[in-house]
Scaffold this active site. Structure first.
Site, PDB file in Angstrom:
ATOM      1  N   LYS A  36       0.842  -1.203   0.000  1.00 49.57           N
ATOM      2  CA  LYS A  36       0.000   0.000   0.000  1.00 49.57           C
ATOM      3  C   LYS A  36       0.877   1.252   0.000  1.00 49.57           C
ATOM      4  O   LYS A  36       2.087   1.173   0.226  1.00 49.57           O
ATOM      5  CB  LYS A  36      -0.948  -0.020   1.199  1.00 49.57           C
ATOM      6  CG  LYS A  36      -0.286  -0.063   2.550  1.00 49.57           C
ATOM      7  CD  LYS A  36      -1.286  -0.502   3.620  1.00 49.57           C
ATOM      8  CE  LYS A  36      -0.630  -0.718   4.953  1.00 49.57           C
ATOM      9  NZ  LYS A  36      -0.902   0.255   5.962  1.00 49.57           N
ATOM     10  N   ARG A 126      -9.207  -0.244  15.291  1.00 53.30           N
ATOM     11  CA  ARG A 126      -9.087   0.644  14.140  1.00 53.30           C
ATOM     12  C   ARG A 126     -10.091   0.176  13.093  1.00 53.30           C
ATOM     13  O   ARG A 126     -11.105   0.798  12.871  1.00 53.30           O
ATOM     14  CB  ARG A 126      -7.642   0.616  13.610  1.00 53.30           C
ATOM     15  CG  ARG A 126      -7.425   1.487  12.405  1.00 53.30           C
ATOM     16  CD  ARG A 126      -5.972   1.481  11.950  1.00 53.30           C
ATOM     17  NE  ARG A 126      -5.519   0.195  11.429  1.00 53.30           N
ATOM     18  CZ  ARG A 126      -4.349   0.004  10.834  1.00 53.30           C
ATOM     19  NH1 ARG A 126      -3.491   1.000  10.693  1.00 53.30           N
ATOM     20  NH2 ARG A 126      -4.001  -1.199  10.385  1.00 53.30           N
ATOM     21  N   TYR A 240      16.267  29.593   9.689  1.00 54.84           N
ATOM     22  CA  TYR A 240      15.054  30.232  10.224  1.00 54.84           C
ATOM     23  C   TYR A 240      15.037  30.149  11.744  1.00 54.84           C
ATOM     24  O   TYR A 240      15.377  29.117  12.325  1.00 54.84           O
ATOM     25  CB  TYR A 240      13.810  29.531   9.686  1.00 54.84           C
ATOM     26  CG  TYR A 240      13.483  29.881   8.253  1.00 54.84           C
ATOM     27  CD1 TYR A 240      13.185  31.186   7.888  1.00 54.84           C
ATOM     28  CD2 TYR A 240      13.457  28.897   7.279  1.00 54.84           C
ATOM     29  CE1 TYR A 240      12.875  31.501   6.574  1.00 54.84           C
ATOM     30  CE2 TYR A 240      13.140  29.201   5.962  1.00 54.84           C
ATOM     31  CZ  TYR A 240      12.854  30.514   5.617  1.00 54.84           C
ATOM     32  OH  TYR A 240      12.545  30.816   4.325  1.00 54.84           O
ATOM     33  N   MET A 288      12.447  24.518   3.450  1.00 50.44           N
ATOM     34  CA  MET A 288      11.620  23.814   2.465  1.00 50.44           C
ATOM     35  C   MET A 288      12.468  23.020   1.463  1.00 50.44           C
ATOM     36  O   MET A 288      12.141  21.886   1.109  1.00 50.44           O
ATOM     37  CB  MET A 288      10.743  24.816   1.709  1.00 50.44           C
ATOM     38  CG  MET A 288       9.794  24.149   0.737  1.00 50.44           C
ATOM     39  SD  MET A 288       8.848  25.337  -0.221  1.00 50.44           S
ATOM     40  CE  MET A 288       7.703  25.933   0.992  1.00 50.44           C
TER      41      MET A 288
END
Ligand SMILES: Cc1ncc(COP(=O)(O)O)c(C=O)c1O
Length: 352
Positions: A36, A126, A240, A288
């Site tokens: 998956k 779940r 940052y 980023m």
């Protein structure tokens, strides 16, 4: 096309080898392949033919779209979908010859056929049928009866034994093969293996035995280019938020991978990378598109723009990166970004 700033090499032979290793460990139980989420981010289109060639004939995916894609790749295998069709999509499951995993009473009513997997919840809470409701189904035939372990990566957790006992009792009521173990479950011992194991993460080289040596072969190597190197001429802050301070004389290399590439922002501080065979720490926040490595420990002049930093590989594995980021290797793999140039080796395939 300009040269990509990052590259991801995936070793299909290692994936096939990991599957075969699990087959050896799980025997006489059979071993499926859980593919998956695009084979945990590594590319279902390349991973599943390699597993098929190794002998895998039953695959698990998460949803109809993944099942349909896999059917186009592998016409002759069994494909189980961990969720059953929603109203109106039963025909699609039939068309693609997908085995739905039936999780609740509604699923069971909507899919009366024997070509299905019954999922009983033994403690994961779940998906899956409540054990009390499973008794009413004993006359029904299924391709497989399964449950899922919640704490298999913690061998001493009491829930493992509780789930194993409950599943042993429930599975015995059905005239169908039984499946409980995921990757870590295979390592909990023979009592957890039943007729079929369903490993995912161990195929992709993650460690199914946390705290112990990884018994699986490494599968991926992730590298990114050095973009810029600087020597601090005075005390500086990095990145940052100015969260890291460096003294004059430290050497820093900015490398072209960031959180947009799945290099998780939470990985700093704590993560490291390899440069010219030496481990170097991350410094400052992950941006980023870039990270900064402190390369002061390498000889001056030895790190230059264009060099490759190894972000996963050479001993810096996805599990270690995950630990630095406060997450699990699964999230590292399934977050690997689209900007990397991907190449595949082995698997009987045709290379990059
Ligand atoms: C139902 C089910 N079985 C098997 C697996 C494979 O688990 P692992 O990747 O831990 O081997 C998963 C993955 O989350 C799952 O949800």
């Amino acid at each position: 096309m300009p040269a990509p700033p990052g590259r991801l090499a995936i070793d299909l032979d290692a994936i096939a080898g990991n599957w075969l290793k699990l087959c050896g460990l799980a025997a006489p139980a059979a071993v499926a392949g859980v593919v998956k989420a695009d084979a945990y981010g590594l590319g279902m289109d390349r991973v599943t033919p390699a597993l098929r060639r190794a002998g895998c004939s039953l695959f698990f995916v998460a949803g109809l779209e993944e099942g349909a894609s896999l059917r186009a790749l592998l016409p002759d295998v069994e494909i189980a979908v961990l969720s059953a069709p929603v109203e109106g999509f039963q025909a699609a499951y039939r068309d693609y010859r997908l085995l739905p995993v039936l999780n609740h009473a509604g699923d069971l009513a909507a899919w009366p056929g024997e070509d299905a997997v019954l999922h009983i919840d033994t403690g994961m809470t779940r998906l899956g049928l409540d054990p009390a409701d499973a008794a009413a189904l004993e006359q029904r035939r299924f391709r497989l009866v399964m449950s899922h372990l919640a704490c298999a990566d913690e061998p001493d957790h009491p829930l493992n034994e509780a789930q194993r006992r409950l599943f042993t009792e429930l599975a015995a009521r059905f005239d169908a093969p039984a499946s409980l173990a995921n990757s870590s479950g295979v390592f909990l011992g023979p009592g957890y293996r039943f007729d079929l194991a369903r490993p995912g993460m161990a195929l992709y080289g993650l460690n199914p035995t946390p705290g112990e040596a990884n018994p699986m072969q490494p599968v991926i190597r992730l590298e990114a280019r050095v973009l810029q190197v600087r020597e601090a001429g005075r005390p500086l802050t990095v990145g940052y938020g100015a969260t890291a301070e460096v003294r004059a004389g430290r050497r820093l290399a900015t490398v072209a991978a960031g959180y947009a590439d799945g290099y998780l922002r939470a990985a700093s501080p704590g993560a490291g990378a390899m440069l010219h065979g030496r481990e170097v720490p991350l410094i400052g926040r992950v941006s980023m598109d870039s990270i900064v490595l402190d390369v002061t420990g390498l000889p001056p002049g030895s790190v230059n723009p264009g060099d490759w930093a190894v972000l996963i590989g050479e001993g810096v594995d996805a599990d270690a990166l995950a630990e630095a980021a406060g997450t699990i290797g699964y999230e590292i793999l399934t977050s690997l970004g689209a900007r990397y140039a991907r190449s595949y080796t082995g698997g009987g395939g045709s290379g990059a």
